[in-house]
Design an enzyme around this catalytic site. Structure first.
Site, PDB file in Angstrom:
ATOM      1  N   ARG A 147      -3.377   4.904  20.260  1.00  0.00           N
ATOM      2  CA  ARG A 147      -3.675   3.489  19.967  1.00  0.00           C
ATOM      3  C   ARG A 147      -2.444   2.814  19.363  1.00  0.00           C
ATOM      4  O   ARG A 147      -1.623   3.478  18.710  1.00  0.00           O
ATOM      5  CB  ARG A 147      -4.868   3.358  19.015  1.00  0.00           C
ATOM      6  CG  ARG A 147      -4.666   4.060  17.697  1.00  0.00           C
ATOM      7  CD  ARG A 147      -5.826   3.813  16.751  1.00  0.00           C
ATOM      8  NE  ARG A 147      -5.688   2.541  16.051  1.00  0.00           N
ATOM      9  CZ  ARG A 147      -4.921   2.348  14.985  1.00  0.00           C
ATOM     10  NH1 ARG A 147      -4.193   3.313  14.476  1.00  0.00           N
ATOM     11  NH2 ARG A 147      -4.863   1.158  14.424  1.00  0.00           N
ATOM     12  N   PRO A 148      -2.316   1.506  19.606  1.00  0.00           N
ATOM     13  CA  PRO A 148      -1.205   0.802  18.956  1.00  0.00           C
ATOM     14  C   PRO A 148      -1.523   0.636  17.479  1.00  0.00           C
ATOM     15  O   PRO A 148      -2.666   0.358  17.123  1.00  0.00           O
ATOM     16  CB  PRO A 148      -1.189  -0.558  19.668  1.00  0.00           C
ATOM     17  CG  PRO A 148      -2.593  -0.773  20.134  1.00  0.00           C
ATOM     18  CD  PRO A 148      -3.179   0.589  20.397  1.00  0.00           C
ATOM     19  N   SER A 154       0.792  -1.219   0.000  1.00  0.00           N
ATOM     20  CA  SER A 154       0.000   0.000   0.000  1.00  0.00           C
ATOM     21  C   SER A 154       0.833   1.282   0.000  1.00  0.00           C
ATOM     22  O   SER A 154       1.693   1.475  -0.852  1.00  0.00           O
ATOM     23  CB  SER A 154      -0.938  -0.071   1.209  1.00  0.00           C
ATOM     24  OG  SER A 154      -1.786   1.024   1.265  1.00  0.00           O
TER      25      SER A 154
HETATM   26  C1  16G Z   1      -4.469  -0.245   6.871  1.00  0.00           C
HETATM   27  C2  16G Z   1      -5.952  -0.294   6.713  1.00  0.00           C
HETATM   28  C3  16G Z   1      -6.557   1.058   6.950  1.00  0.00           C
HETATM   29  C4  16G Z   1      -6.135   1.586   8.297  1.00  0.00           C
HETATM   30  C5  16G Z   1      -4.646   1.501   8.468  1.00  0.00           C
HETATM   31  C6  16G Z   1      -4.312   1.773   9.920  1.00  0.00           C
HETATM   32  C7  16G Z   1      -7.092  -1.746   5.145  1.00  0.00           C
HETATM   33  C8  16G Z   1      -7.318  -2.055   3.705  1.00  0.00           C
HETATM   34  N1  16G Z   1      -6.284  -0.720   5.380  1.00  0.00           N
HETATM   35  O1  16G Z   1      -3.891   0.579   5.915  1.00  0.00           O
HETATM   36  O2  16G Z   1      -7.935   0.922   6.907  1.00  0.00           O
HETATM   37  O3  16G Z   1      -6.529   2.907   8.450  1.00  0.00           O
HETATM   38  O4  16G Z   1      -4.195   0.205   8.161  1.00  0.00           O
HETATM   39  O5  16G Z   1      -2.972   1.559  10.143  1.00  0.00           O
HETATM   40  O6  16G Z   1      -7.620  -2.388   6.041  1.00  0.00           O
HETATM   41  P1  16G Z   1      -2.378   1.601  11.604  1.00  0.00           P
HETATM   42  O7  16G Z   1      -3.083   0.533  12.404  1.00  0.00           O
HETATM   43  O8  16G Z   1      -0.941   1.357  11.394  1.00  0.00           O
HETATM   44  O9  16G Z   1      -2.661   2.963  12.140  1.00  0.00           O
HETATM   45 MG    MG Z   2      -3.589   1.347   0.185  1.00  0.00          MG
END
Ligand code: 16G
Ligand code: MG
Length: 551
Positions: free
Chosen positions: A504-505, A69
């Site tokens: 948050r983690p 991503s």
């Molecule tokens: C991923 C998720 C996204 C979320 C992000 C949070 C999918 C397709 N994508 O990119 O929705 O906002 O993780 O990341 O599920 P974090 O937990 O590292 O903050």
């Molecule tokens: Mg993406």
């Protein structure tokens, strides 16, 4: 078809994809995601897991997407897509983690046999998988490890090549609905572009053509898809594709793309000489499932229109169409957000329609949105879509409008159900959706931006020895652990006007995230840094290496 595992074959292939002994893998929010060079064994095993998941679901086609991503180019990842084009069922996230961590080939076979028993998988069923990757350099080798996994379980696997994540989700749903009354579309790239652009053209027919839109493709797979989309759009919408260097080493997501724009709240430097004041622009992320809009005002000042602004724009448009159609008694529209939604957006939306807050991650938003007739869900980071429930689709199909205006509104709603990707957030589909609304409303970026004024906000991340000690409740808005930390955050927040902050983690990186907003820019920044400092201290960070900016 055999009814037991070909253990000799699995062992032989698995020995070619040994698990690195020093790494613990985890199927997180968006699948496995880490340095691409460490993922060989994971990909091989995911090939097997996808096969078992397909067998479990009576041979339905499962999707596998190889991508990381918006993350740096050296990262990579892999995630599984369930038959309706949705994220993998939660219980299987756990199974995937267990299987990926089996230390040896024998332990792997044991873990597989245990899953087969627990999940009652009938091995004599067929296994069907469709897979794709983004443009990362580590992609081809990882895909070949995945293919070895398929070989180990005799999977019928279709290689969909290099496509965006949402296109892969679209394929999965098309394949599994083929020939049924719920047929979702033609399972080809051509089918995807046709579906999107045909509905787009219907929606903007008779409207003035919008000025050209600058699209930052993050030097990723969105550049390929953007080109094809642009060709299908013809002169109905001119796209100026930028950051399209998909083979240039180190370029992917580097100082460009949706995550860069959202986090830094800045124009990608590469667009400085491209974007003219007042012109609309948007950034995709590396796999084209996130979208952030922006523009420069007359004074050259940058303004960002994030996922919250997209939700506000789109929800208002759909509500208006439902009303004009005379369907407001039957079709209720709701919005789903996460704690990252700007406080001003939540206030704006709550004054107009039901709003629900859920934990971060597409699967939470998607499931909550399914509970509305029309569920609009967007994360502030630009990932989101609009879901139309099956009863709502039926209502639209059966409705007898009594005036030409009602009839036009219903046609528009039906076209929106085709334009908007129903499986997952899709930057290209969302971009066309935004363009439709702007064209119907004759809004410039500036007019869209004035729906409400964002509260200044800041995101920070803190590296801690163990992020798992951070536990949250209330849709991640409050910490329950470490004990006492939330009270100290509250005490800080209370000192700032319009202050809000939560911790948050991360589900995708080994860090703890801090969000803060306040009435003034300087206060939002200060609050974020002070909360980050608290987190650092509480998590047992070494005071001598405490980052200076947290002081
Ligand atoms: C991923 C998720 C996204 C979320 C992000 C949070 C999918 C397709 N994508 O990119 O929705 O906002 O993780 O990341 O599920 P974090 O937990 O590292 O903050
Ligand atoms: Mg993406």
């Amino acid at each position: 078809m055999t009814s037991s595992l070909s253990t000799d074959l699995i062992r032989l292939l698995s020995d070619q994809h040994p698990k690195p002994s020093n790494i613990l893998f985890q199927y997180g929010t968006a699948g496995f995601r880490t340095l691409g060079s460490t993922l060989d064994s994971v990909l091989f095993r995911v090939g097997i897991i996808a096969a078992l998941r397909s067998k479990k679901l009576d041979g339905k086609t499962i999707g596998v997407m190889v991508t990381a991503s918006h993350n740096p180019e050296e990262d990579n990842g892999v995630k599984l897509v369930d038959p309706r084009g949705e994220m993998l069922e939660a219980a299987w996230e756990g199974h995937s983690t267990t299987i990926s961590n089996a230390p040896t080939s024998d332990a792997l076979i044991e873990a597989l046999e245990s899953l087969i028993q627990i999940a009652k998988i009938d091995l004599s069923k067929p296994a069907n998988v469709v897979y794709a990757r983004d443009t990362r350099p580590s992609g081809p080798a990882l895909v070949s490890a995945l293919a070895d996994g398929f070989k180990a379980l005799n999977v019928t696997a279709r290689n969909a090549g290099v496509v965006t994540t949402p296109i892969l989700h679209y394929f999965v749903k098309c394949i599994n609905t083929k020939g049924t009354k719920y047929s979702y579309g033609d399972d080809s790239e051509e089918g995807y572009y046709q579906k999107l652009t045909t509905s787009y053209k219907k929606l903007v027919a008779g409207k003035a053509v919008q000025p050209a839109l600058v699209v930052d493709c993050a030097n990723g797979v969105g550049a390929l898809a953007g080109k094809q989309l642009s060709e299908h759009l013809g002169d109905t919408l001119q796209l100026v594709l930028e950051n399209t260097s998909i083979t240039k080493p180190g370029a992917l997501n580097n100082a460009c793309g949706a995550d860069y724009v959202k986090v830094s709240q800045k124009l990608p430097p590469s667009l400085a000489n491209v974007l003219k004041p007042g012109q609309r622009a948007c950034s995709l992320d590396g796999d084209a499932d996130r979208l952030i809009y922006f523009y420069l005002d007359d004074r050259g000042v940058f303004h960002m229109l994030d996922g919250d602004k997209i939700a506000a724009l789109v929800a208002a448009f759909i509500i208006e169409l439902v009303k004009v159609a005379g369907l407001d008694d039957q079709i209720k529209v709701g919005v789903v957000q996460t704690a990252y939604a700007n406080g001003a957006s939540t206030k704006y939306l709550q004054e107009r329609l039901p709003v629900k807050c859920v934990p971060t991650g597409v699967k939470h938003l998607h499931h909550a949105a399914e509970r509305y007739n029309v569920g609009v869900y967007f994360e502030a980071n630009g990932h989101g879509t609009v879901l139309f429930s099956q009863p709502t689709l039926d209502t639209l199909a059966e409705y007898q409008p009594s005036t030409p205006a009602q009839s036009r509104a219903v046609e528009h709603l039906v076209s929106l159900t085709e334009l908007i990707n129903q499986t997952v957030g899709d930057a290209l589909s969302d971009m066309l959706l935004v363009e439709v609304v702007l064209s119907h409303k004759s809004y410039s970026g500036e007019e869209w931006n004035s729906l409400y004024v964002d509260l200044p906000n800041r995101l920070a991340k803190v590296s801690v020895p163990d992020r798992n000690v951070f536990k949250t409740e209330d849709a991640e808005r409050r910490l329950v652990s470490p004990p006492g930390l939330q009270a100290r955050i509250d005490e800080l927040v209370n000192r700032y006007q319009g202050g809000r902050s939560f911790v948050r983690p991360s589900g995708t990186e080994d860090v703890v995230r801090v969000y803060a907003e306040a009435a003034l820019r300087t206060q939002a920044d200060e609050l974020a840094m002070r909360v980050a400092g608290l987190v650092y201290d509480q998590a047992g960070g070494d005071p001598s290496s405490r980052p200076k900016e947290f002081l």
